[in-house]
Design an enzyme around this catalytic site. Sequence first.
Site, short mmCIF file in Angstrom:
data_model
loop_
_atom_site.label_atom_id
_atom_site.label_comp_id
_atom_site.label_asym_id
_atom_site.label_seq_id
_atom_site.Cartn_x
_atom_site.Cartn_y
_atom_site.Cartn_z
N HIS A 299 38.35 32.84 45.22
CA HIS A 299 37.15 33.66 45.07
C HIS A 299 37.01 34.58 46.26
O HIS A 299 36.95 34.13 47.40
CB HIS A 299 35.92 32.77 44.94
CG HIS A 299 34.80 33.42 44.19
ND1 HIS A 299 34.26 34.63 44.56
CD2 HIS A 299 34.14 33.03 43.07
CE1 HIS A 299 33.32 34.95 43.70
NE2 HIS A 299 33.22 34.00 42.79
N HIS A 383 57.98 31.39 32.29
CA HIS A 383 57.14 32.33 31.55
C HIS A 383 55.92 32.71 32.35
O HIS A 383 55.38 31.90 33.10
CB HIS A 383 56.68 31.70 30.22
CG HIS A 383 57.82 31.19 29.40
ND1 HIS A 383 58.71 32.02 28.76
CD2 HIS A 383 58.21 29.92 29.12
CE1 HIS A 383 59.60 31.28 28.14
NE2 HIS A 383 59.32 30.01 28.33
#
Lengths: 492, 433
Positions: A299, A383
């Site tokens: 954050h 991926h």
Amino acid sequence: MPHFSNSVQLKYVKLGYQYLVNHILTLTLIPVMAGVLIEVLRLGPAGIVSLWNSLHFDLVQILCSCFFIIFVATVYFMSKPRSIYLVDYACYKPPVTCRVPFATFMEHSRLNLSNNPKSVEFQMRILERSGLGEETCLPPAIHYIPPTPTMEAARGEAEIVIFSAMDSLFKKTGLKPKDVDILIVNCSLFSPTPSLSAMVINKYKLRSNIKSFNLSGMGCSAGLISIDLARDLLQVHPNSNAVVVSTEIITPNYYQGKERAMLLPNCLFRMGGAAILLSNRHSERWRAKYRLVHVVRTHKGADDKAYRCVFEEEDKEGNVGISLSKDLMAIAGEALKSNITTIGPLVLPASEQLLFLLTLIGRKIFNPKWKPYIPDFKQAFEHFCIHAGGRAVIDELQKNLQLSAEHVEASRMTLHRFGNTSSSSLWYEMSYIEAKGRMKKGDRVWQIAFGSGFKCNSAVWKCNRTIKTPKDGPWADCIQRYPVHIPEVVKL
Amino acid sequence: MVPPQQDHDLVYNLRLSSVGPGCVTGSDVIHDLSGLDLTMKLHYLKAVYFFSSHAVEGLTVMNMKEAMFYLLNDYYITCGRIKRSESSGRPYIKCNDCGIRFVEGVCDETVDEWLETDDDSKRNLLVYHRAIGPELPFSPLVYLQVTLFKCGGISLGLSWAHILGDAFSVSNFINNWGQHMAKVNVNSSPALAPRSLTNTAKPEAPSEPLSAKQVNHVGDLWVLANNCKMETFSFNLTTKHLSNLQAKIGSVSAFDSICALLWRAIAKVREGFEPQIITVCRKDPCHDDSNVLGNNQIIRSIKASFLVGESDLNKLATLIANDQDQVCDERNKIEAAVEKDNGCTDYIMYGSNLTFVNLENAGLYELELNGEKPKLAYYSIQGVGDEGAVLIFPLPHGSAAENEGEPRYLVNLTLPEGQVFKLKAELKRAALL
């Protein structure tokens, strides 16, 4: 230096180095084992028996050792975090009646903003370069000229999206509504009373002692925040199922003014939603698709610029919209760097971490001008699911992480087919990879999402079993058309 | 009669949206407009269908939109927008899935109340119509208005640009939509594929057509400028009228005899400026496929070499009926004339001469909702030239025992305002009104 590093020889040196460092334990163990074996062979069976007899074990010592081993094993297994499995998930597929082709979007834009041709021109330029395709969908209320975003229409959209996804999830997993122990719904911009989670509980008649949570205002990264919350809850509650619903309701948030910074979301945000079933039940480990390995949340809200870069506010005429600042990409880059710094040590193989450490030491001690080493995340993951926030986000991350076109294909194609569906886009991307038949057992997937605040959240999943190409799902009828080439600028 | 100041509130709560094809048409799909299509660019067709509440029981506007999405997968040409070729300025349709405009409205009358006081100006409230232009790439070619009446019945008002196709195409379009509503499988037809004119040779014609004439350039606002104000009115022809006509005029079809009667009446009204030439349009029996979209109707030009106003009805009717299609069919001539300067000149067809349109085989009552046919299907033309136009279409006849007063045909006339009053008097004299 650059020419040398491109040569084939250095590539093999690099490969050799990686193999050496990543398997160092195995490589040191083999000589040790060989040494022991030679010693044993030298001693012969008689020598081993005499060695054993000379050790003078008595009963107390043996019992204590056994207890000690059992004690350590128990402590280890008790304190090991429970494995969290993703049993299955379902993505919402909007009906064709919600389809918005480019030409229709532009024509409606001209009619709605008839007094502001410059704003219309701006929207057209954004749309041309957005990377969206002609099949993205907006909810019915937004199709009207002018749009009619009533609360009833917003609730209607929420019901259609969430209930469709949940019906699909129940059908796929065979889950009974009574078996849902934890329910987490995240929808950033629509937060009615009673909450959307209460709406779900009401529709499916879920249990009265269900632990339900409704996360709002947390932006496009809220999907992974919900997964993180579900994981923490599943550590505390044994033998439980958690359903996570990620969506964004477009109806009440369509900007009706003319400020350019606020018109951008109208061009990109589209209808979508996903429902995910997580479980810590041991019985699910055979049929679960993925296992959750890490969730890392970063954050940057402490920084004022980051806090204000995606900001919901009223324009001069009182229309509410989401204003995107021009530093968005720079701030996203910073947030990503923070996130990578935390997740790197958790997922990177030893070879990459060593290189990074060496370059870091080198920069601090020898020469600050050395280029910082960007670890090769392609070695940690098979991926990548990058939140389809917009073409710029995907381009930026592809550059920063040095990913190939195939790695970001899932993200680009999801942006093209479904647009920016906010927190659920990561699930459409996973679905794309599965639909292409690329998901094999043991593959590691990295989901990265950015959101207002400014947040960068990551989740790492490990594929539990090779996944056959699904016959249903949002890509079932169009996967054979993909990948498509998306031009830089679409001619409208 | 409804007091005029209430008219703007009669149909209210208009909500506009767009409906397009469900499937992506693709990029750079172009439909070229032929010479005949371009002749029709200033004409628009308006169709209104009235349904009782029973016919739409259980159907919502969303159902109708959904059926339209599936229909438009085939009719994606109607969802395109006009663009001009960069080299020649010739208009063509870019099939960009922009869609047709869908309008929802509400009316406080019941269907029956409306039909009692139905007239042209009132009916315009049920058909949302905007001409094409001045911004060609942003002008829808088709508007569909669904108006909900107090009794639960509805009207469907379709405004259709004639460049897309003739009235028979419109009827096919709406009938196919009805089939999608009933979830009947409709086969898509190759006749709906976009046209490409790159390889067609320009037709040669010896003379100018009689049934189409040039008008002043309209630029990008495709509205016909009349020299006088036009008025539209309609009346029914009952079984009794028809049997009377049949007695006077021998072995010709009903349409031909009605044409002859009206031709003579209008000639009488316009004494000194009689229409010597008329245009007659009807369906081409070769294009019978129910999926055809295009301007395929036969356009015949019929010239009278005698004074029409005083002539014998039989003589007129025979003239209309006997003329060979092949000789008088002017479609090739019109095509050649328009192609001579690559479609840059503006033409009109309806109203260049007094025009009669035969909608007998248009299948107007084939549309069914919930198995029920419309109470009334009404077609008219917007943008008629000064000579006027007449549409003749059948009404659904009910029981086998036809009573004398039962209306069998509806005749819709658009004529200069000044002539309408005199014509009404003339028709009264002929015991038709």
